[in-house]
Every structure is written in C-alpha cells, then in structure tokens.
Enzyme design. Structure first.
Site, mmCIF file in Angstrom:
data_model
loop_
_atom_site.group_PDB
_atom_site.id
_atom_site.type_symbol
_atom_site.label_atom_id
_atom_site.label_comp_id
_atom_site.label_asym_id
_atom_site.label_seq_id
_atom_site.Cartn_x
_atom_site.Cartn_y
_atom_site.Cartn_z
ATOM 1 N N LYS A 21 0.832 -1.205 0.000
ATOM 2 C CA LYS A 21 0.000 0.000 0.000
ATOM 3 C C LYS A 21 0.865 1.254 0.000
ATOM 4 O O LYS A 21 0.664 2.162 -0.812
ATOM 5 C CB LYS A 21 -0.924 -0.011 1.221
ATOM 6 C CG LYS A 21 -1.909 1.158 1.254
ATOM 7 C CD LYS A 21 -2.653 1.264 2.578
ATOM 8 C CE LYS A 21 -3.525 0.080 2.857
ATOM 9 N NZ LYS A 21 -4.364 0.274 4.063
ATOM 10 N N GLU A 42 10.137 -5.556 3.869
ATOM 11 C CA GLU A 42 10.318 -6.896 3.315
ATOM 12 C C GLU A 42 9.942 -6.935 1.832
ATOM 13 O O GLU A 42 10.653 -7.513 1.002
ATOM 14 C CB GLU A 42 9.478 -7.910 4.091
ATOM 15 C CG GLU A 42 9.850 -8.054 5.557
ATOM 16 C CD GLU A 42 9.118 -7.085 6.474
ATOM 17 O OE1 GLU A 42 9.168 -7.282 7.702
ATOM 18 O OE2 GLU A 42 8.503 -6.116 5.956
ATOM 19 N N GLY A 48 -4.921 -4.667 5.516
ATOM 20 C CA GLY A 48 -4.188 -5.673 4.750
ATOM 21 C C GLY A 48 -4.796 -7.063 4.823
ATOM 22 O O GLY A 48 -4.913 -7.768 3.818
ATOM 23 N N ARG A 49 -5.217 -7.471 6.027
ATOM 24 C CA ARG A 49 -5.730 -8.835 6.187
ATOM 25 C C ARG A 49 -7.158 -8.984 5.671
ATOM 26 O O ARG A 49 -7.711 -10.081 5.676
ATOM 27 C CB ARG A 49 -5.636 -9.259 7.651
ATOM 28 C CG ARG A 49 -6.289 -8.307 8.643
ATOM 29 C CD ARG A 49 -5.841 -8.628 10.061
ATOM 30 N NE ARG A 49 -6.356 -7.686 11.052
ATOM 31 C CZ ARG A 49 -5.773 -6.528 11.347
ATOM 32 N NH1 ARG A 49 -4.681 -6.129 10.699
ATOM 33 N NH2 ARG A 49 -6.280 -5.737 12.296
ATOM 34 N N GLU A 97 -4.096 -11.040 14.471
ATOM 35 C CA GLU A 97 -3.702 -9.651 14.274
ATOM 36 C C GLU A 97 -4.865 -8.711 14.576
ATOM 37 O O GLU A 97 -4.664 -7.572 14.983
ATOM 38 C CB GLU A 97 -3.198 -9.442 12.845
ATOM 39 C CG GLU A 97 -2.447 -8.136 12.654
ATOM 40 C CD GLU A 97 -1.694 -8.080 11.339
ATOM 41 O OE1 GLU A 97 -0.469 -8.321 11.339
ATOM 42 O OE2 GLU A 97 -2.339 -7.808 10.298
ATOM 43 N N HIS A 125 -3.114 -37.720 12.107
ATOM 44 C CA HIS A 125 -1.909 -38.485 12.398
ATOM 45 C C HIS A 125 -0.797 -37.584 12.939
ATOM 46 O O HIS A 125 0.382 -37.957 12.876
ATOM 47 C CB HIS A 125 -1.456 -39.230 11.141
ATOM 48 C CG HIS A 125 -2.434 -40.277 10.703
ATOM 49 N ND1 HIS A 125 -2.340 -41.595 11.106
ATOM 50 C CD2 HIS A 125 -3.545 -40.189 9.949
ATOM 51 C CE1 HIS A 125 -3.349 -42.279 10.589
ATOM 52 N NE2 HIS A 125 -4.103 -41.448 9.886
ATOM 53 N N LYS A 172 9.860 -4.339 14.217
ATOM 54 C CA LYS A 172 10.357 -3.796 12.955
ATOM 55 C C LYS A 172 11.246 -2.575 13.199
ATOM 56 O O LYS A 172 12.279 -2.401 12.555
ATOM 57 C CB LYS A 172 9.182 -3.441 12.054
ATOM 58 C CG LYS A 172 8.434 -4.648 11.519
ATOM 59 C CD LYS A 172 7.078 -4.296 10.955
ATOM 60 C CE LYS A 172 7.166 -3.393 9.758
ATOM 61 N NZ LYS A 172 5.828 -3.164 9.147
#
Length: 551
Positions: free
Chosen positions: A211, A217, A272-273, A358, A389, A509
């Site tokens: 954005k 990153e 964002g999410r 979040e 399993h 960060k």
C-alpha cells in the site's frame, strides 16, 4: 467535562449471567446433553447462503445461546455492524472507516466515506484489473523481448501475501494451468531465490503489493527481483514490461521504474488482512479469470448481507463468534483449531491465523483501558486427514481444551473412487469421537487387556463445530472468508477492542532497523542493548562471513 465511560465488560449483568450459567454447565458431559435432548443434532444448527452450521456438539444449550445473544445485544453489536457498513471511523486509533465490505458491494450500491460514494472507485479498479488480467491470460501483454508472460510472482507480506497465496491454492482447480504462480513474502533470500530458480525472466511478471510502497520486506524482495531481471535482460526499460504495482504511492512506484499506468489502487480504509477482494487479489484474478473472481466477490457479498440482516440467534458469523467467546472467556480455552477437510484449503488456517490474531490480539479496549479478560485466541490447524496423524492425539486425550472447527464439502473437485466419502467419514467420525469418547466400560467390553484400559479410554466432551458446503467454488470460498471476517468482528465488538489496527507488529520492525547497521558495521559498534541482544549481535558478526556450502 469528562466523558462517562461504559462499564467494563465483566461488570455487565449479561456477562455475570454467563458466569453463573457456565458454572452450572461445566460438569455436564455432551453424552448427557444429547441424551436429554434427542433432537439436539437437528435443533442446534443453522443454515444460510448455502452454508450448514452444526454447533450441537458444543458444551452449551439453547439457554447458552440466548444468554450469549443477550451479551452481544447489550454490547451494541448491531450498532457496531451498522457503523461499519455506513463507513463510520470504527478504527478508533487510526480514525479510519473499515470498509472491506465495500470491496464486494454491487455496482449500484452507495457507501459513503467523507460524503463520497466509494463504490464507483472500487468498480473502476476491478474493471482495470479485469482488463489487465484478460490481456495477460490471452497473451496480449508481453514482456520486454516480446514473449508472452508465463509466470506471475506476487511480492507482498502479511495480507498482501497470505490472502492471494491462500486463495490461489484454494482455487487452483479453476486456474489457468498454462501459467505459473509464485508468492514471495519472507525477507529471507531463500524465499525469492527458490521462487524464481526455474523461471525465465523474459516470461515473468512481478506484482509488487505494498500500500505504502515502503514495506521493508516487500521492497527488499522487489529490488532483488529487479536486479534478477536486469542481470538477464540488461535494459532498465524492461522493468516497465515486467513489473506492476498494487499501491497508493504513485511517486514511489514511478521512482522504482514501474509505469504508473500499471499501478492498481486501493484505499486506507482497506486493512491488509481484509484486502484480498481489492487489487491485492490481482494475481488471483489472473489465475482464475475475472468471471471466477466476480463469483468470489458474490460469495463474500452473500455473507455480508446475511451478517447485516439476520437475527443473531440464526446469524452464522455471530453464532461462530459467540461460541468461540464462550470457550475463550468462560472455559479458559486459549486456542481454536481450524480443520479443513479439503487439501486445496491447506493455507486457510494460516490465513485465518493472521485474520484473527492480528485483529483481536489486543489488551487495551476502545477507551484505552487494560482488559481484564482473554481476548483473541491462538488459531492453528492443518487439513484433515493429515492432522489426525499429527496432533489429534492431544485433541482427544490430552489435558488441554481445544475447541475445533471442521470444514467440509459434499463433493470433491477431483473425484477418485470413494475417497471423498472416506474423507468426510473421517470428518464426521472425528466430531463424534471428540464429543462422546469411549468410556472405560466400553473399552473393557471390546476385549482390551486391562492394563491398556486407561490408555485407550477417551474422555470425550471435547467441543467441535462443523461447517459444510456443497463444493469448493470461488463463490463458496468467498462465503467462508466473509464468515470468518465477521466472526472476528463479532468477537472484537463484544471484547471492545479495535480489530482493525496492528500496532503490535511495529516495535520489532523498528528495533530491526536499528540493529541492521550494527550487524553490518566493519568494526565493533557501540552496542547499547541488553546483554543478550548485544551477545547475539556479536555472535552473528563473528560468523556471518563464513561461506555458504557449495551446491
């Protein structure tokens, strides 16, 4: 004059009534509940928009639901829902509206932000995305050397990665198999190197999803991608043919070398999410085509409308949220397992992990007060039958209470013999085994040696909720995502936490940006961290120059 704050959540009479009710139910086994209510399995269900929700195998009764609904009403959930749909700034720390619902609103809808209808803006971007996706899928969009694009690499992180990556895997059956899709998010160079190892740069398109176009990153990986491309194609003009951006920062996009005409916008009222239905979903639209993407949006929309209008006692997201709150706050459960019985949904638990943790992993309420109760749960999971399993041993016989949410489909997209029947038989059997277990008497009656009876007894009374749909289609995936988005909203509204900021990701960060130059200085820097952090920096500096093993 100071504003009078509302009472703390735990002081509300509806909360206190639930405390009393939970104490009465805590010792009651699901075996007893089913014996006392022969039609419980038909009555404690709800169905809407093609989703069947069975919550009968939970440690609750109709009275529990009534009390939970009363809590939701007392906390003003209906008003909060309406405030979101009206575009009010319910993200209270950033003073922003929260309008992911506008991303899938019909073209004729009106949703106002600061007096402006944002729906036309949304559809203008969707139309541009559809045009671009169609041209690329038909081979009209070509790379710098004139070759058609054969590979698409999405560069993002958080919601800009988890959403598209999850949805691409979920809808891979509908994707154009002539195209290759990769998703790079980790700043670890291995993520990028392995993603492009077998790709031809002349046939590769990078989508830089950020954005602000400053995300560390994502921009680090974008610069690596540009260098990789230019090492092979040799001309900076190639960037405009092999990069597009999903961003709001036109100047930064242009400075990177991307043609602003190939920038797809979204807005600060999109978290964002929650951003998959926006331009963040460009890679998905290229994969499955604009028509299937529209079907995804229609699925979202169906649950949006249901969430806004249905009574709480029949409202699927509200019920899911209230049941989760019941265990989180009145039974002390600290996690919830998401168990999709469809391999295409392998990434769904990770996607929901970010969505939930979040959003509601907060310890301060809307008014700046420290909360005195548990908020967001730990979300985890894995597709069945693999999980059976791995960790189901703990679910069945461990010492922790882990409510489970099973997701299944009536039909497989890849029918193979009776394997879908076997898959769903396992899903249903697990819910039965968790609920009722196997008593010592039943174990003995089956002829088990006495010494093994304790180890082979299943206590049961382990709660689960089952969510069933007909088939994993784009529309039904949209419904599932919206179901969980609004479940998270429901819980956050009752807990009175801001589900739409994420300040908790900032401190680490910021510290990383301080530590980075200390790792890279050629001489011993003056370190002013704690002794552990200082020692870790020194160890890394001592060992970082050692060569990697030869391949």
């Amino acid at each position: 004059m100071s504003r009078t704050l509302p009472p703390l959540l735990t002081e509300r009479p509806e909360w206190q009534a639930l405390v009393t009710h939970a104490h009465q139910l805590r010792g009651v086994h699901l075996r007893t509940l089913f014996a006392d209510e022969p039609h419980r399995g038909e009555q404690l269900t709800a169905e809407a928009a093609g989703i069947y929700l069975d919550y009968s195998k939970n440690r609750l009764t109709g009275e529990t639901i009534r009390l939970l609904v009363a809590l939701a009403e007392g906390c003003g959930l209906r008003d909060q829902i309406e405030a979101m749909f009206r575009g009010e700034p319910i993200n209270v720390t950033e003073h922003r509206p929260v309008l992911h619902v506008a991303l899938r609103a019909p073209r004729e809808a009106t949703i106002l932000v600061n007096g402006e209808n944002v729906v036309p803006q949304v559809h203008a971007v969707l139309d541009r995305m559809a045009d671009f996706a169609t041209r690329l899928r038909q081979g009209e969009w070509r790379g710098y050397t004139g070759k058609p694009i054969r590979a698409v690499v999405n560069l993002g992180i958080g919601g800009s990665d988890l959403g598209p990556a999850m949805a691409y895997e979920a809808l891979r059956w509908y994707s154009d198999r002539r195209l290759t899709f990769r998703f790079v998010s980790n700043v670890d160079p291995t993520d990028f190197v392995e993603a492009v190892r077998d790709l031809d740069p002349a046939e590769t398109l990078f989508i830089v999803a950020s954005k602000s176009f400053t995300t560390l990153e994502t921009l680090t990986n974008a610069r690596a991608a540009r260098e990789w491309l230019l090492r092979r194609l040799g001309d900076a003009r190639a960037v405009r043919h092999h990069f597009v951006a999903v961003s709001t920062n036109r100047s930064a996009v242009e400075a990177f070398g991307i043609d602003p005409a190939n920038m797809f916008e979204f807005w600060d009222w999109v978290g964002g999410r929650y951003s998959l239905p926006s331009a963040i979903g460009l890679s998905l639209m290229i994969a499955i085509g604009p028509q299937h993407f529209q079907e995804l949006l229609s699925g979202y929309r169906a649950i949006d409308e249901h969430f806004r209008s249905a009574p709480f006692a029949q409202n699927l997201p509200v019920l899911l949220g209230l049941i989760g709150l019941w265990y989180n706050n009145f039974f002390g459960a600290e996690s919830v397992a998401i168990l999709p019985y469809d391999q295409y949904l392998a990434k769904l638990p990770s996607y929901l992990q970010q969505l939930d943790m979040e959003s509601n992993g907060k310890a301060v309420d809307w008014f700046g007060r420290r909360v005195t109760y548990q908020t967001g749960p730990i979300v985890w999971g894995q597709p069945g039958t693999n999980g059976q399993h791995a960790f189901f041993q703990l679910l069945h016989q461990g010492t922790k209470l882990v409510p489970c949410e099973f997701i299944g489909f009536a039909r497989s997209l890849n029918p193979l013999g009776d394997q879908q029947d076997l898959l769903i038989a396992n899903l249903i059997a697990q819910t039965e085994a968790l609920a009722f277990g196997k008593t010592e008497a039943e174990v003995r009656a089956s002829g088990v040696p006495e010494a093994q009876v304790p180890a082979r007894t299943f206590p049961g009374n382990r709660p689960s909720t089952t969510i069933l749909l007909e088939v994993l289609s784009p529309e039904n995936l949209g419904k599932l995502i919206a179901l969980y988005e609004h479940k998270v909203f429901t819980q956050g509204a009752i807990w009175q936490v801001n589900s739409f900021d994420q300040w908790g990701v900032e401190l680490g960060k910021a510290l990383a940006s301080r530590i980075l130059p200390e790792l890279q200085q050629p001489s011993e820097p003056a370190l002013a961290h704690d002794s552990s952090t200082n020692a870790l920096i020194r160890w890394y500096r001592q060992h970082r120059a050692v060569s990697a093993p030869a391949t």
